[in-house]
Write an enzyme that holds these catalytic residues in place. Structure first.
Site, PDB file in Angstrom:
ATOM      1  N   TYR A   1       0.756  -1.218   0.054  1.00 18.93           N
ATOM      2  CA  TYR A   1      -0.237  -0.029   0.135  1.00 18.93           C
ATOM      3  C   TYR A   1       0.876   1.256   0.200  1.00 18.93           C
ATOM      4  O   TYR A   1       2.164   1.216   0.006  1.00 18.93           O
ATOM      5  CB  TYR A   1      -0.951   0.049   1.128  1.00 18.93           C
ATOM      6  CG  TYR A   1      -1.962   0.954   1.205  1.00 18.93           C
ATOM      7  CD1 TYR A   1      -3.041   0.959   0.107  1.00 18.93           C
ATOM      8  CD2 TYR A   1      -2.314   2.006   2.223  1.00 18.93           C
ATOM      9  CE1 TYR A   1      -4.278   1.896   0.039  1.00 18.93           C
ATOM     10  CE2 TYR A   1      -3.263   2.918   2.132  1.00 18.93           C
ATOM     11  CZ  TYR A   1      -4.167   2.788   0.896  1.00 18.93           C
ATOM     12  OH  TYR A   1      -5.331   3.696   0.831  1.00 18.93           O
TER      13      TYR A   1
ATOM     14  N   ARG B   1      -6.674   2.604   3.328  1.00 22.96           N
ATOM     15  CA  ARG B   1      -7.531   1.667   3.181  1.00 22.96           C
ATOM     16  C   ARG B   1      -6.514   0.295   3.694  1.00 22.96           C
ATOM     17  O   ARG B   1      -7.051  -0.804   3.752  1.00 22.96           O
ATOM     18  CB  ARG B   1      -7.717   1.257   1.661  1.00 22.96           C
ATOM     19  CG  ARG B   1      -8.757   2.167   1.225  1.00 22.96           C
ATOM     20  CD  ARG B   1      -9.119   1.840  -0.066  1.00 22.96           C
ATOM     21  NE  ARG B   1      -9.872   2.955  -0.711  1.00 22.96           N
ATOM     22  CZ  ARG B   1     -11.324   3.023  -0.877  1.00 22.96           C
ATOM     23  NH1 ARG B   1     -12.170   2.207  -0.175  1.00 22.96           N
ATOM     24  NH2 ARG B   1     -11.746   4.248  -1.554  1.00 22.96           N
TER      25      ARG B   1
ATOM     26  N   TRP C   1     -12.498  12.050  -2.351  1.00 20.56           N
ATOM     27  CA  TRP C   1     -11.085  11.802  -2.159  1.00 20.56           C
ATOM     28  C   TRP C   1     -10.178  12.111  -3.606  1.00 20.56           C
ATOM     29  O   TRP C   1      -9.060  12.728  -3.393  1.00 20.56           O
ATOM     30  CB  TRP C   1     -10.660  10.386  -1.708  1.00 20.56           C
ATOM     31  CG  TRP C   1     -11.087   9.996  -0.412  1.00 20.56           C
ATOM     32  CD1 TRP C   1     -12.260   8.708  -0.450  1.00 20.56           C
ATOM     33  CD2 TRP C   1     -10.973  10.125   0.870  1.00 20.56           C
ATOM     34  NE1 TRP C   1     -12.764   8.932   1.010  1.00 20.56           N
ATOM     35  CE2 TRP C   1     -12.050   9.712   1.624  1.00 20.56           C
ATOM     36  CE3 TRP C   1     -10.172  11.336   1.340  1.00 20.56           C
ATOM     37  CZ2 TRP C   1     -12.013  10.015   2.974  1.00 20.56           C
ATOM     38  CZ3 TRP C   1     -10.376  11.604   2.963  1.00 20.56           C
ATOM     39  CH2 TRP C   1     -11.172  10.972   3.559  1.00 20.56           C
TER      40      TRP C   1
HETATM   41  N1  GSH Z   1     -12.549  -0.829  -3.131  1.00 21.48           N
HETATM   42  C1  GSH Z   1     -10.922  -1.000  -3.268  1.00 21.48           C
HETATM   43  C2  GSH Z   1     -10.611   0.545  -3.569  1.00 21.48           C
HETATM   44  C3  GSH Z   1      -9.212   0.416  -3.645  1.00 21.48           C
HETATM   45  C4  GSH Z   1      -8.506   2.005  -4.040  1.00 21.48           C
HETATM   46  O1  GSH Z   1      -9.425   2.561  -4.460  1.00 21.48           O
HETATM   47  N2  GSH Z   1      -7.343   2.042  -4.009  1.00 21.48           N
HETATM   48  C5  GSH Z   1      -6.692   3.483  -4.372  1.00 21.48           C
HETATM   49  C6  GSH Z   1      -6.160   3.675  -3.219  1.00 21.48           C
HETATM   50  S1  GSH Z   1      -6.919   4.300  -1.680  1.00 21.48           S
HETATM   51  C7  GSH Z   1      -5.614   3.115  -5.361  1.00 21.48           C
HETATM   52  O2  GSH Z   1      -5.180   2.195  -5.889  1.00 21.48           O
HETATM   53  N3  GSH Z   1      -5.378   4.285  -6.039  1.00 21.48           N
HETATM   54  C8  GSH Z   1      -4.356   4.598  -6.886  1.00 21.48           C
HETATM   55  C9  GSH Z   1      -4.976   4.576  -8.453  1.00 21.48           C
HETATM   56  O3  GSH Z   1      -6.079   4.232  -8.690  1.00 21.48           O
HETATM   57  O4  GSH Z   1      -4.143   4.987  -9.337  1.00 21.48           O
HETATM   58  C10 GSH Z   1     -10.463  -1.285  -2.033  1.00 21.48           C
HETATM   59  O5  GSH Z   1     -11.240  -1.250  -0.852  1.00 21.48           O
HETATM   60  O6  GSH Z   1      -9.401  -1.901  -1.801  1.00 21.48           O
END
Ligand code: GSH
Length: 199
Positions: A8, A14, A104
């Site tokens: 992460y 998360r 967000w």
């Molecule tokens: N529903 C998924 C959502 C995952 C998610 O939105 N991850 C975000 C970070 S909080 C991410 O990977 N963001 C970077 C991107 O999409 O480039 C979970 O709960 O794991």
């Protein structure tokens, strides 16, 4: 015991409920935190291009709630019977529904502020009133022992209070629950050592 590697960003976000479960249970894991500058490379390598992911030996799990629920099951933190498990699941899913209302990823500051105001004025009170009623005078949300639902509340309420410092003033029991989780010695030790980040 399998080999665990949690990937992460270097924020609570998360992944923190999973980290609380690791800390509380003493299950060893690699906390693999990614710098933003490396993210695009890592992203391309992932099935759904999102984190967190948990590697369990050679198996990759995605979805933060599935990851936390799996770890909670391994650690005996899901509730004592099917009904308690469903109660804990419902609390986690409800908190997630509300946390997902925050903008967000909104880039426009004016739009972001407007949505923030709306969520705090019209949505979060519903979440807090409901959780407050579910908790009542109990020590933990479900049954008579701590579950991952308590951890998830403790984690998400940090973000809520960082965004709005007064938000829990009218909810002393929910605040006390957060503090009860944070006072569990292994959780307290993790909080002491984790990176200090706004999210
Ligand atoms: N529903 C998924 C959502 C995952 C998610 O939105 N991850 C975000 C970070 S909080 C991410 O990977 N963001 C970077 C991107 O999409 O480039 C979970 O709960 O794991």
């Amino acid at each position: 015991m399998p080999n665990y590697k949690l990937t992460y960003f270097k924020i609570r976000g998360r992944a923190e409920t999973a980290r609380y479960i690791f800390a509380y249970s003493g299950i060893k894991y690699e906390d693999n935190t990614i710098e933003m500058m490396d993210w695009l490379n890592v992203k391309q390598s992932l099935l759904f291009q999102q984190i967190p992911i948990l590697r369990v030996d050679d198996t990759v799990l995605n979805q933060s709630t599935a990851i936390a629920r799996y770890l909670a099951r391994e650690a005996g933190l899901v509730g004592r019977n099917s009904l308690e498990q469903a109660q804990a699941d419902a609390i986690v899913d409800t908190i997630n529904d509300f946390m997902n209302m925050f903008p967000w990823t909104e880039k426009n500051p004016a739009v972001k502020e407007k949505i923030m105001e709306d969520v705090f004025a019209n949505k979060i009170p519903l979440l807090l009133d409901g959780l407050n009623q579910l908790l009542g005078d109990q020590m933990w949300f479900v049954g008579d022992s701590v579950t991952w639902a308590d951890f998830h509340w403790a984690v998400c309420s940090i973000t809520l209070t960082n965004l709005n410092v007064d938000i829990l003033h009218s909810y002393p029991k929910l605040l006390a629950l957060k503090e009860r989780v944070e006072a569990l010695p292994k959780i307290a030790a993790w909080i002491e050592q984790r990176p200090k980040t706004p999210l």
